[in-house]
Design an enzyme around this catalytic site. Structure first.
Site, PDB file in Angstrom:
ATOM      1  CG  HIS A  55      11.344  -2.763   3.885  1.00  0.00           C
ATOM      2  ND1 HIS A  55       9.972  -2.702   3.868  1.00  0.00           N
ATOM      3  CD2 HIS A  55      11.682  -3.946   4.442  1.00  0.00           C
ATOM      4  CE1 HIS A  55       9.495  -3.805   4.404  1.00  0.00           C
ATOM      5  NE2 HIS A  55      10.508  -4.578   4.754  1.00  0.00           N
ATOM      6  CG  ASN A  96       8.474  -2.174  -0.275  1.00  0.00           C
ATOM      7  OD1 ASN A  96       8.014  -2.334   0.857  1.00  0.00           O
ATOM      8  ND2 ASN A  96       9.025  -1.045  -0.668  1.00  0.00           N
ATOM      9  N   PRO A 112       0.792  -1.226   0.000  1.00  0.00           N
ATOM     10  CG  PRO A 112       0.003  -0.994   2.180  1.00  0.00           C
ATOM     11  CD  PRO A 112       0.633  -1.992   1.241  1.00  0.00           C
ATOM     12  CG  ASN A 113      -0.065   4.157   1.526  1.00  0.00           C
ATOM     13  OD1 ASN A 113      -1.134   4.606   1.129  1.00  0.00           O
ATOM     14  ND2 ASN A 113       0.067   3.592   2.717  1.00  0.00           N
ATOM     15  NE  ARG A 165       4.229   6.498   1.710  1.00  0.00           N
ATOM     16  CZ  ARG A 165       4.502   5.244   2.041  1.00  0.00           C
ATOM     17  NH1 ARG A 165       4.946   4.399   1.125  1.00  0.00           N
ATOM     18  NH2 ARG A 165       4.349   4.832   3.272  1.00  0.00           N
ATOM     19  CE1 TYR A 200       9.332   4.652   2.570  1.00  0.00           C
ATOM     20  CE2 TYR A 200       7.805   6.485   2.755  1.00  0.00           C
ATOM     21  CZ  TYR A 200       8.299   5.293   3.228  1.00  0.00           C
ATOM     22  OH  TYR A 200       7.753   4.721   4.360  1.00  0.00           O
ATOM     23  CB  ALA A 245       1.786  -0.155   6.074  1.00  0.00           C
ATOM     24  NE  ARG A 247      10.808   5.574   8.079  1.00  0.00           N
ATOM     25  CZ  ARG A 247       9.789   5.384   7.237  1.00  0.00           C
ATOM     26  NH1 ARG A 247       9.866   4.408   6.332  1.00  0.00           N
ATOM     27  NH2 ARG A 247       8.718   6.135   7.289  1.00  0.00           N
ATOM     28  CD  GLU A 274      10.869  -8.055   4.908  1.00  0.00           C
ATOM     29  OE1 GLU A 274      11.167  -9.177   5.368  1.00  0.00           O
ATOM     30  OE2 GLU A 274      10.475  -7.111   5.619  1.00  0.00           O
TER      31      GLU A 274
HETATM   32  C1  DQA Z   1       8.574   0.689   3.374  1.00  0.00           C
HETATM   33  C2  DQA Z   1       8.762   0.837   4.889  1.00  0.00           C
HETATM   34  C3  DQA Z   1       7.452   0.610   5.630  1.00  0.00           C
HETATM   35  O1  DQA Z   1       7.648   0.760   7.024  1.00  0.00           O
HETATM   36  C4  DQA Z   1       6.411   1.617   5.174  1.00  0.00           C
HETATM   37  O2  DQA Z   1       5.160   1.351   5.787  1.00  0.00           O
HETATM   38  C5  DQA Z   1       6.277   1.695   3.698  1.00  0.00           C
HETATM   39  C6  DQA Z   1       7.466   1.587   2.851  1.00  0.00           C
HETATM   40  C7  DQA Z   1       9.855   1.045   2.589  1.00  0.00           C
HETATM   41  O3  DQA Z   1       9.925   0.702   1.410  1.00  0.00           O
HETATM   42  O4  DQA Z   1      10.770   1.674   3.135  1.00  0.00           O
HETATM   43  O5  DQA Z   1       5.188   1.954   3.179  1.00  0.00           O
HETATM   44  O6  DQA Z   1       8.258  -0.669   3.092  1.00  0.00           O
END
Ligand code: DQA
Length: 147
Positions: free
Chosen positions: A102, A76, A12-13, A20, A25, A79, A109, A100
């Protein structure tokens, strides 16, 4: 059956990438990340199926359908990393190697980002390298196939 296709999943997002929280990011868009993934895979004779969703059930359905159809999954989970036992269970059920990724270094963080439901079932975890993390995960996945 060994497939030369890699499933790259985004939670998501991540569709908002580029606008964003750019300080966290970066300025690259998800389309830029998709291009990088496709180029990285193509250099080794692999194809990428690159997807993003804001709907957890849709992500689970994609993972269920992936079983037997891909060399592995780069994900990825955004959240859902920190919340979803269902995602972890689906990835285990897929019987595919999971990498995985990120973009940000989640360990620098908030504390709630330090725990991942996915890391314990992943082959490897990459964080903090921005879009290069996707490239590294795809390269590692391919290297582990023995080509
Ligand atoms: C994320 C890190 C997560 O904590 C966050 O909720 C994201 C992006 C990253 O790519 O750094 O949406 O996965």
């Amino acid at each position: 059956m060994s497939s030369r296709r890699i499933l790259v999943l985004n939670g998501p997002n991540l569709n908002l990438l580029g606008t964003r929280e750019p300080a966290t990011y970066g300025h690259e868009t998800l389309a830029d990340v998709a291009r990088l993934c496709a180029e990285t895979a193509a250099a080794e004779g692999y194809e990428v199926d690159f997807r993003q969703t804001n709907h957890e059930g849709e992500l689970l359905d994609w993972i269920h359908a992936a079983r037997g159809a891909y060399a592995g999954v780069v994900i990825n989970p955004a959240a859902w990393t920190h919340t979803s036992v269902a995602l972890r269970d689906a990835l285990v059920a897929s019987e595919l190697p999971v990498y995985e990724v990120h973009l940000s270094n989640v360990h620098r963080r908030e504390a709630f980002r330090h725990h991942s439901y996915v890391s314990g079932i992943a082959v490897g975890v990459i964080c903090g390298l921005g879009s290069q993390g996707y490239r590294a995960a795809i390269s590692a996945l391919i290297a582990h196939q023995g080509n």
